[in-house]
Design an enzyme around this catalytic site. Structure first.
Site, short mmCIF file in Angstrom:
data_model
loop_
_atom_site.label_atom_id
_atom_site.label_comp_id
_atom_site.label_asym_id
_atom_site.label_seq_id
_atom_site.Cartn_x
_atom_site.Cartn_y
_atom_site.Cartn_z
N ALA A 9 0.80 -1.23 0.00
CA ALA A 9 0.00 0.00 0.00
C ALA A 9 0.83 1.28 0.00
O ALA A 9 0.33 2.35 -0.35
CB ALA A 9 -0.94 0.00 1.20
N ASP A 34 1.90 -2.90 4.24
CA ASP A 34 3.15 -2.84 3.50
C ASP A 34 4.17 -3.72 4.23
O ASP A 34 3.82 -4.45 5.18
CB ASP A 34 3.62 -1.39 3.34
CG ASP A 34 4.50 -1.21 2.11
OD1 ASP A 34 3.98 -0.83 1.04
OD2 ASP A 34 5.72 -1.47 2.21
N HIS A 133 10.48 1.57 -19.49
CA HIS A 133 9.92 1.84 -18.17
C HIS A 133 10.74 2.86 -17.38
O HIS A 133 11.90 3.12 -17.70
CB HIS A 133 9.84 0.55 -17.34
CG HIS A 133 8.67 -0.32 -17.72
ND1 HIS A 133 8.74 -1.22 -18.76
CD2 HIS A 133 7.43 -0.42 -17.20
CE1 HIS A 133 7.57 -1.85 -18.87
NE2 HIS A 133 6.76 -1.38 -17.94
N LYS A 137 12.01 0.51 -11.73
CA LYS A 137 11.51 -0.86 -11.94
C LYS A 137 12.60 -1.88 -11.63
O LYS A 137 13.71 -1.75 -12.11
CB LYS A 137 11.00 -1.01 -13.38
CG LYS A 137 10.32 -2.35 -13.64
CD LYS A 137 9.53 -2.33 -14.94
CE LYS A 137 8.91 -3.68 -15.24
NZ LYS A 137 8.03 -4.19 -14.16
#
Ligand SMILES: NC(=O)C1=CN([C@@H]2O[C@H](COP(=O)(O)OP(=O)(O)OC[C@H]3O[C@@H](n4cnc5c(N)ncnc54)[C@H](O)[C@@H]3O)[C@@H](O)[C@H]2O)C=CC1
Ligand SMILES: O=C(O)C1=N[C@H](C(=O)O)C[C@H](O)C1
Length: 248
Positions: A9, A34, A133, A137
């Site tokens: 979250a 989390d 991206h 990432k």
């Protein structure tokens, strides 16, 4: 009301998902967890559907925990291969009625891109995938690129396509990208990008390119909310958001 818990979250996608769930009719956000939080918080809050946007190395443990308790899961986290999917199918057999959606990409355009790429594949000799991206990432190639390559590979096998022409005999390692299901996949990480992909097809005299751009993370939220609404009525394992869309 469907009671929803979000794992990851505090992350980029998890935070966006919390906002989307809070703004969606018929959904109630009951838990935001989390790293370091106890999964028991989900049962205490009565979560019926869990959304997972965490990390490839933790998602399988989260799903095993949810499936054992009959909590449905909508999963955007990447890192799923055939072995992981088989493990999930086995776990779901022992928990009939529980549904898990694994969606490599929740944006409608990316789903269409994958479908169109599979449709185009038999008509072209050459195909390569370029995924682009943001530099935060952690995985490469992207889950979307992997899935696109698998769909193209399957379509080429079905059509009995000839091998992709490529005369390369001398190569600096990585210069021709990674190979997924026989398809070359190239990854770019660039500040300013969010999530983008090109699928390039070629045959003598023509090049056909399909490109999709997610300009922000809201682009994924329609698919996430759809998944949350549908997964309770879809027991077992579903791979790909296309199964929840009426694509004709
Ligand atoms: N399917 C889709 O449409 C999309 C999938 N993704 C994927 O979703 C995943 C997350 O992406 P981002 O949000 O950009 O990453 P991020 O790094 O911003 O967020 C990941 C969050 O997970 C948390 N986390 C790590 N271990 C945890 C655990 N055991 N329990 C709970 N939380 C934990 C981290 O602390 C972090 O807050 C990646 O695999 C990414 O590729 C991202 C965008 C769209
Ligand atoms: O990490 C991301 O950002 C994204 N991950 C997914 C992937 O690996 O395909 C989906 C989208 O590309 C964004």
């Amino acid at each position: 009301m469907i009671k929803v818990g979000v794992l990851g979250a505090k992350g980029k996608m998890g935070a966006q998902t919390c906002l989307a769930v809070e703004g969606a009719d018929g959904l109630e956000l009951v838990a935001r967890l989390d790293q370091g939080d106890e999964l028991d918080e989900l049962t205490k809050a009565g979560a019926q559907v869990v959304v997972d946007f965490t990390r490839p190395e933790v998602v399988m443990g989260n799903l095993e925990w949810c499936i054992e308790r009959g909590i449905h899961a909508v999963v955007g986290t990447t890192g799923f291969d055939d072995e992981r999917l088989a493990t999930l199918r086995g776990q779901l057999e022992a928990s009939p009625g529980t549904g898990v959606l694994i969606a490599p990409n929740f944006s409608i355009g990316a789903v269409l891109m994958m479908q169109f790429a599979a449709q185009a594949a038999p008509y072209y000799e050459s195909v390569e995938i370029i995924e682009l991206h943001h530099p935060d990432k952690v995985d490469a190639p992207s889950g979307t690129a992997r899935r696109t390559a698998e769909l193209i590979g399957a379509a080429r096998r079905e059509a009995d396509s000839a091998p992709i022409p490529d005369a390369t005999t001398t190569e600096l390692e990585g210069a021709r990208g990674a190979e997924v299901d026989g398809i070359r996949v190239h990854g770019i990480r660039l500040q300013g990008l969010v999530a983008h992909q090109e699928v390039m097809f070629g045959r003598t005299g023509e090049v056909f390119t399909i490109r999709h751009d997610s300009m922000n993370r809201e682009s994924f939220m329609g698919g996430v909310i759809l998944g949350i609404r549908q997964i309770g009525d879809t027991p077992g394992l579903t791979v790909g958001l296309e199964h929840f869309l009426d694509l004709g």
